[in-house]
Design an enzyme around this catalytic site. Structure first.
Site, PDB file in Angstrom:
ATOM      1  N   SER A 191       4.659   2.787   7.841  1.00  0.00           N
ATOM      2  CA  SER A 191       4.128   1.702   7.023  1.00  0.00           C
ATOM      3  C   SER A 191       5.249   1.090   6.203  1.00  0.00           C
ATOM      4  O   SER A 191       6.115   1.787   5.678  1.00  0.00           O
ATOM      5  CB  SER A 191       3.040   2.230   6.087  1.00  0.00           C
ATOM      6  OG  SER A 191       1.870   2.534   6.795  1.00  0.00           O
TER       7      SER A 191
ATOM      8  N   ASP B 220      -0.425  -7.540   1.522  1.00  0.00           N
ATOM      9  CA  ASP B 220       0.183  -6.208   1.572  1.00  0.00           C
ATOM     10  C   ASP B 220       1.704  -6.298   1.636  1.00  0.00           C
ATOM     11  O   ASP B 220       2.323  -5.990   2.650  1.00  0.00           O
ATOM     12  CB  ASP B 220      -0.372  -5.445   2.775  1.00  0.00           C
ATOM     13  CG  ASP B 220      -0.004  -3.971   2.751  1.00  0.00           C
ATOM     14  OD1 ASP B 220       0.372  -3.483   1.671  1.00  0.00           O
ATOM     15  OD2 ASP B 220      -0.100  -3.325   3.806  1.00  0.00           O
TER      16      ASP B 220
ATOM     17  N   HIS C  34       0.820  -1.219   0.000  1.00  0.00           N
ATOM     18  CA  HIS C  34       0.000   0.000   0.000  1.00  0.00           C
ATOM     19  C   HIS C  34       0.853   1.269   0.000  1.00  0.00           C
ATOM     20  O   HIS C  34       0.327   2.371  -0.176  1.00  0.00           O
ATOM     21  CB  HIS C  34      -0.965  -0.009   1.199  1.00  0.00           C
ATOM     22  CG  HIS C  34      -0.331   0.336   2.510  1.00  0.00           C
ATOM     23  ND1 HIS C  34       0.110  -0.616   3.400  1.00  0.00           N
ATOM     24  CD2 HIS C  34      -0.065   1.535   3.086  1.00  0.00           C
ATOM     25  CE1 HIS C  34       0.619  -0.019   4.460  1.00  0.00           C
ATOM     26  NE2 HIS C  34       0.522   1.289   4.300  1.00  0.00           N
TER      27      HIS C  34
END
EC number: 3.4.21.-
Length: 316
Positions: free
Chosen positions: A242, A137, A89
């Site tokens: 992230s 992911d 992502h």
């Protein structure tokens, strides 16, 4: 390039009277192709150099800052000389990405130990569903140039696919996000790399925490089997990390247990971080890396040589 190809062609033409058959040269070329695998020396993974007093200095040599221009967008982990793992992502559109390694500073000064390398290729996992409902992911970044291994730049080990971390295992999460205890709505990214000690949490308990304020039916799990949760209930890292690594020391080596995928309400201490479970993707990652290693540099010179060898023999 045209001039160099002309010189190569002329040289090949001049070499024909030497008596070397095309079949022999073609065989040599094929043997080179099958035997050459690039740099066969693999750096030791998961063995960082640390000073004796870890309270004064600790660095994470596999830590990567993924950037668009000068902007830090996500973390990542170096797993090979030319490969970085991050969260899928983190990748948006067709932007040009680069990575910085070898520093704990978000805005590093000019230094010989700091590496800035453009990203050559991005491989998204085919099961990645997108930013709304995250699954699969994980993404691989192939760098244009191999890194220069030093005590500041070293890869972390990939876990074996069948390896399972026990609940309560101590690990570390790192990145440039603010820690939760100092989080505010106006927080900016930390100037120095942050670290937090965390512990592996049971997936069912993790799912229950996030389900309390969710409107998704209970029969649909939020924390899936390809995810792993970790927290220490006191201090964790917030947004801006992230794709950053969840690193665990196992039998004297550090392995990449996960990359940060998602979490909710960073200011709430009891919310654990949810990571992509790398053991579920180890085989896929290794396959992509092996497929991404060109067996022979695919240059115009090699193609011209092969073309010349396959030409019909002219003359007596």
């Amino acid at each position: 390039m045209a001039a160099s190809l002309s010189r190569l062609s002329a040289g090949l033409a001049a070499s024909r009277p030497l008596g070397l058959s095309r079949s022999f040269l073609l065989l040599v070329l094929l043997l080179l192709n099958s035997g050459y695998k690039g740099d066969s020396t693999k750096p030791a993974c998961g063995q960082p150099w640390w000073p004796k007093n870890l309270d004064l200095s600790r660095h994470w040599p596999w830590e990567v800052s993924l950037r668009v221009g000068n902007e830090h967008v996500c973390g990542g982990a170096l797993i090979d000389l030319k490969w970085v793992v991050t969260a899928a992502h983190c990748i948006q559109g067709t932007k040009e990405y680069s990575v910085i390694l070898g520093t704990s500073k978000l805005k590093p000064p000019n230094s010989t130990r700091t590496l800035l390398i453009p990203v050559r290729d991005i491989i998204m996992h085919p099961k990645y569903w997108g930013r709304t409902f995250i699954m699969g992911d994980v993404a691989l970044l192939q760098l244009y140039n191999p890194v220069i291994i030093s005590k500041y730049v070293q890869p972390i080990c990939l876990p074996e696919p069948n390896y399972s971390l026990k609940v309560g295992t101590k690990c570390w999460v790192t990145g440039w996000g603010q820690v939760k205890q100092r989080f505010s709505a106006n927080s900016t990214l930390a100037s120095e790399l942050q670290e937090a000690e965390v512990f592996i949490m049971d997936n069912k308990k993790c799912d229950q925490i996030y389900r309390k304020k969710s409107h998704i039916p209970r029969v649909v799990p939020l924390v899936l089997g390809d995810m792993i949760c970790a927290t220490n209930y006191r201090e964790d890292l917030c947004s801006g990390d992230s794709g950053g690594p969840l690193a665990c020391e196992v039998e004297g080596r550090w392995i990449l247990a996960g990359v940060l995928s998602w979490e909710k309400a960073c200011a709430k201490v009891r919310n654990p971080g949810v990571y992509t479970r790398i053991t579920k993707y180890s085989r896929w990652i290794k396959k992509q890396i092996s497929n991404g290693i060109l067996s022979v540099p695919c240059t115009s010179a090699w193609l011209l040589l092969l073309f010349w060898l396959l030409q019909p023999q002219m003359g007596p």
